[in-house]
Structure formats: structure tokens, C-alpha cells
Scaffold this active site. Structure first.
Site, PDB file in Angstrom:
ATOM      1  N   HIS A 161       0.874  -1.171   0.000  1.00 22.51           N
ATOM      2  CA  HIS A 161       0.000   0.000   0.000  1.00 22.51           C
ATOM      3  C   HIS A 161       0.916   1.227   0.000  1.00 22.51           C
ATOM      4  CE1 HIS A 161      -2.438  -3.054   2.138  1.00 22.51           C
ATOM      5  NE2 HIS A 161      -3.504  -2.426   1.667  1.00 22.51           N
ATOM      6  N   ASP A 179       2.341   2.077   3.359  1.00 20.16           N
ATOM      7  CA  ASP A 179       3.255   1.059   3.889  1.00 20.16           C
ATOM      8  C   ASP A 179       4.696   1.482   3.644  1.00 20.16           C
ATOM      9  OD1 ASP A 179       1.022  -0.527   4.384  1.00 20.16           O
ATOM     10  OD2 ASP A 179       1.308  -1.753   2.594  1.00 20.16           O
ATOM     11  N   ASP A 183      -0.697 -12.530   2.070  1.00 20.48           N
ATOM     12  CA  ASP A 183      -1.328 -11.529   2.925  1.00 20.48           C
ATOM     13  C   ASP A 183      -1.527 -12.180   4.286  1.00 20.48           C
ATOM     14  OD1 ASP A 183      -2.754  -9.527   4.093  1.00 20.48           O
ATOM     15  OD2 ASP A 183      -4.318  -9.423   2.573  1.00 20.48           O
TER      16      ASP A 183
END
Length: 439
Positions: A101, A104, A339
Site C-alpha cells: 500500500h 506502507d 497476505d
């Protein structure tokens, strides 16, 4: 500066007889499976957020991990330090891809301009790290759910100024993804949903998010981005009900706004669990609807009603998933992104490796067993036989729209039809799958 993971050179394949916990036992990147390298089938990616951004905090406790880049200090300098450790990890884990992201990898800053400036700097840093390591970007995305401004959503927010801020983040993250050679761009509506219908206009919010996605597609074509756009379904959490509930719901949304040829799905195993589906179901549904794109490989806990994001460890479950993916021709731009996060009590920094190694071995075994199922062909033959009637003249006339309801009724009467049920052989098929897995 000493490396962070200084006790490890690189994780390598040592075979199933090895007792080394920092080695692959089943994942051999160069092993040929169905004419393709294992690494090219699986297209592994490690994620930035759980691995390097989460500090171990939960609803009942503070950060539990000692991560030097999460200490107080200059935010941009710490982001650069985090990037250095991240790419050391990617290299030593021997993964070909990573995902992020925007926030991030880059400090959000105190203003929109700070956000843009920081992200520009960090995009250049990531480009340098990629060039030096050979690690590539599987996909990028924008975090339009954590900041308090997104309390009522981003694209579905009642305030068009919040919508505009989210559009700026997505615009910038898409451009960074294209600059970094990203092969996909993901849109996850973290707070695109509602807590109560008492203050929600469903039609209005649906129109807003539909227009947002249309703008994303327009920007993709304007800039020449060659990657795939992906929506990631999730039924709830953090909102009570989210608009991208599952694969079927996303497909209906895409059809409504004329986007079914433009956007595919990134399917997360844990989100399937939360939606009351099996991971297998969501993968098969996406393939059947022509919108399968990529996978977030993890697992949830069916006894818990939230996203636990554990590393995948069920070879049985993932064999069926890989079977569907192989039958569909395999990944194109997508891959298997982990993830997943270590547990809060797993405070040793090498636990990050143990989690990923186990997951990669799990998916490697699943691939091998799925390939056996493909090569043997028995399951496909049984399914083909079950539906063989639809290849007959009658079946084809029905499917091609050459017979009306009235004509079918007349046909049934004239031919005195009296069809008998044929066994589905579910138990036989389940036994066959077990024999592929366990011999």
C-alpha cells in the site's frame, strides 16, 4: 551497516528429508511442473504491510515486536530503513515479487503535499532496490481506510472532498505502480460499506463507487498502464456490510457499471471464510465468470468472525484451489501474495521466515498434487461425462436459444421423456482426491 537478518544467507531448497527450518522442503523454484518452472506457476509475493508495518498490536494490547524502523524518529529516514530491511528479506526468502500500500512504504505526512513529496522520494528508493535485487512488484494499492478521514468510506463517503482525497491517493499509487513495473493494481474497499442503514443512501453510494472505478479504468488507459486492475472482495470488517461482499457480488457491480471486461478480482482465502464460502468456491466462481486475476494466499479461522490472516498450511484445501487455477491456464499477471502475518507471540524476527517458508512449501505441494490430478484426468472425465447431454442436439439447441419454453414442452411430450437421476458419485470423487494427496 550490519544486515538485519544477519544469521541467514538465503533460504534454499534442501528437499523433504532436510531438518533445516530455514530451508524449503518442497518448494524448488526450478522444478518443472507441467512444462513450466514451479516458480513461474506460483509467482510468490511477500506483502509489505503485515511483514514490516504491523507492530504486533491488537484490540487488547500494544505493539509486541521490536522493529527498529518503527521507533520514533524522522519518518522518511525510517521508511528508507524499512525498505532496506524489506528487500533484504525478499532476497533472502527468494521470492520474486512483493506488494505494498502507498503508506506502507511512504510516510503519509501532515498534508497532501507532504504525502505526494514523500511518496515520490520512496518510489525512487523502491526502484533502486528493485534494480539491485531483481525483485519485482506484483501489485501496488492505496490505503484509503486507515486515516480518520475515511471513517465513512473513501469512494462511498458522503463528502466529495474525501472522495477527491482518495482519488488523489489512487492516482498517485497507480502512477507509482506503473513506474515500478507493477503487474497489477489492487482496489480494496476497506471501508466501502455501512454500519447502519439509518444514515446510508445505498443508491447514492453505489453510484459514487461505480464512478470512482470508471475513473480508475479511464486513468489506466490514458497512462498506458499494461497491468491488470483488481478488486479484492470482503464481506465485512471493518464495516458491518461491505459492497464488495464476494466474487459474485463484485461481478454484479462490474456488470452494472460496464466494467466486467476491465477489472478482475484478487481473492483472499480468509475473506472467503468470512463470506461463508470455501476458498475453492471463490476461485472457481471467479474463473467461471471470467474475472479471475490474483490470490492473497492465507487462511482464516472458521471459529472466529474476523480476519486472522494466518499463513496457509492446508495442502488439502490449496490443492483444490491450484487444480482450478491450473485448469484455467494458470496465472497471467497475478500470483500468490502472502497476505499473512506471524502471531503476536511470535516475536523472533526469524519467525517471519518460518511463516513464509511453511506457506511456500504448502503451496508447492498443492501445485504438485494438482498437477497429478490434471495429468491423470479422471476428475475432468467424470465431470465431462456428467454434462455430456448438453453436447447433444437437444442440449445445443437449448443453449443456443433455438428452442422456446413452449417448444421444449412440446418436445418433452412428443418424445415421452422420462429422465432418471444419475449418481453424482461425490464419495468416489472425494476418495480419488485423497488418493492423490495421501497415496
Amino acid at each position: 551497516m550490519q544486515s538485519y537478518f544477519n544469521e541467514l544467507e538465503q533460504v534454499r531448497y534442501e528437499g523433504s528429508q532436510s531438518t533445516n527450518p530455514l530451508a524449503f522442503h518442497h518448494y524448488n523454484p526450478d522444478e518443472m511442473i507441467l512444462g513450466k518452472r514451479m516458480a513461474d506457476h506460483l509467482r510468490f509475493a511477500a506483502c509489505y504491510w503485515h511483514t514490516f508495518c504491523w507492530g504486533g498490536a491488537d484490540m487488547f494490547g500494544a505493539n509486541a515486536f521490536d522493529r527498529p524502523w518503527q521507533q520514533p524518529g524522522d519518518a522518511l529516514a525510517l521508511a528508507k530503513r524499512k525498505a532496506k530491511v524489506a528487500f533484504e528479506f525478499f532476497h533472502k526468502l527468494n521470492v520474486p515479487y512483493y506488494c505494498f500500500h502507498d503508506v506502507d512504504v511512504s510516510p503519509e505526512g501532515a498534508s497532501l503535499q507532504e504525502y505526494l513529496n514523500n511518496f515520490a522520494v520512496m518510489t525512487d528508493v523502491l526502484a533502486e532496490k528493485q534494480a539491485a535485487s531483481g525483485v519485482k512488484l506484483l501489485w501496488g494499492t492505496a490505503n484509503c481506510f486507515t486515516h480518520p478521514r475515511y471513517g465513512a468510506g473513501a469512494a462511498t463517503n458522503p463528502d466529495p472532498e474525501v472522495f477527491s482525497w482518495a482519488a488523489t491517493q489512487v492516482f498517485t499509487a497507480m502512477n507509482a505502480t506503473r513506474q515500478l513495473g507493477g503487474e497489477n493494481y489492487v482496489l480494496w474497499g476497506g471501508r466501502e460499506g455501512y454500519e447502519t442503514l439509518l444514515n446510508t443512501d445505498l443508491r447514492q453510494e453505489r453510484e459514487q463507487i461505480g464512478r470512482f472505478m470508471q475513473m480508475v479504468v479511464e486513468h489506466k488507459h490514458k497512462t498506458g498502464f499494461q497491468g491488470t486492475l483488481l478488486i479484492e472482495p470482503k464481506p465485512q470488517e471493518p464495516t458491518k456490510h461491505q459492497y464488495d461482499y464476494d466474487v459474485a457480488t463484485v461481478y454484479g457491480f462490474l456488470k452494472q457499471f460496464g466494467l466486467e471486461k476491465e477489472i478482475k478480482v484478487n481473492i483472499e482465502a480468509n475473506h472467503a471464510t468470512l463470506a461463508g464460502h470455501s476458498f475453492h468456491h471463490e476461485i472457481a466462481s471467479a474463473i467461471a465468470l471470467g474475472i479471475f486475476g490474483s490470490v492473497d494466499a492465507n487462511r482464516g479461522d472458521p471459529q472466529l468472525g474476523w480476519d486472522t490472516d494466518q499463513f496457509p498450511n492446508s495442502v488439502e484445501e490449496n490443492t483444490l484451489v491450484m487444480f482450478e487455477i491450473l485448469k484455467a491456464g494458470g496465472f497471467t499477471t497475478g500470483g500468490l501474495n502472502f497476505d499473512a502475518k506471524v502471531r503476536r507471540q511470535s516475536t523472533d524476527k526469524y519467525d517471519l521466515f518460518y511463516g513464509h517458508i511453511g506457506a511456500m512449501d504448502t503451496m508447492a505441494l498443492a501445485l504438485k498434487f494438482a498437477a497429478k490430478m490434471i495429468e491423470d484426468g479422471q476428475l475432468d472425465q467424470i465431470v465431462a461425462k456428467r454434462y455430456a447431454g448438453w453436447n447433444s442436439e437437444l442440449g445445443q439447441q437449448i443453449l443456443q436459444g433455438k428452442m422456446s419454453l413452449e417448444e421444449l414442452s412440446r418436445y418433452a411430450s412428443q418424445h415421452n421423456l422420462n429422465p432418471q437421476h444419475q449418481s453424482g458419485h461425490q464419495e468416489l470423487l472425494e476418495n480419488k482426491v485423497n488418493r492423490y494427496l495421501f497415496g
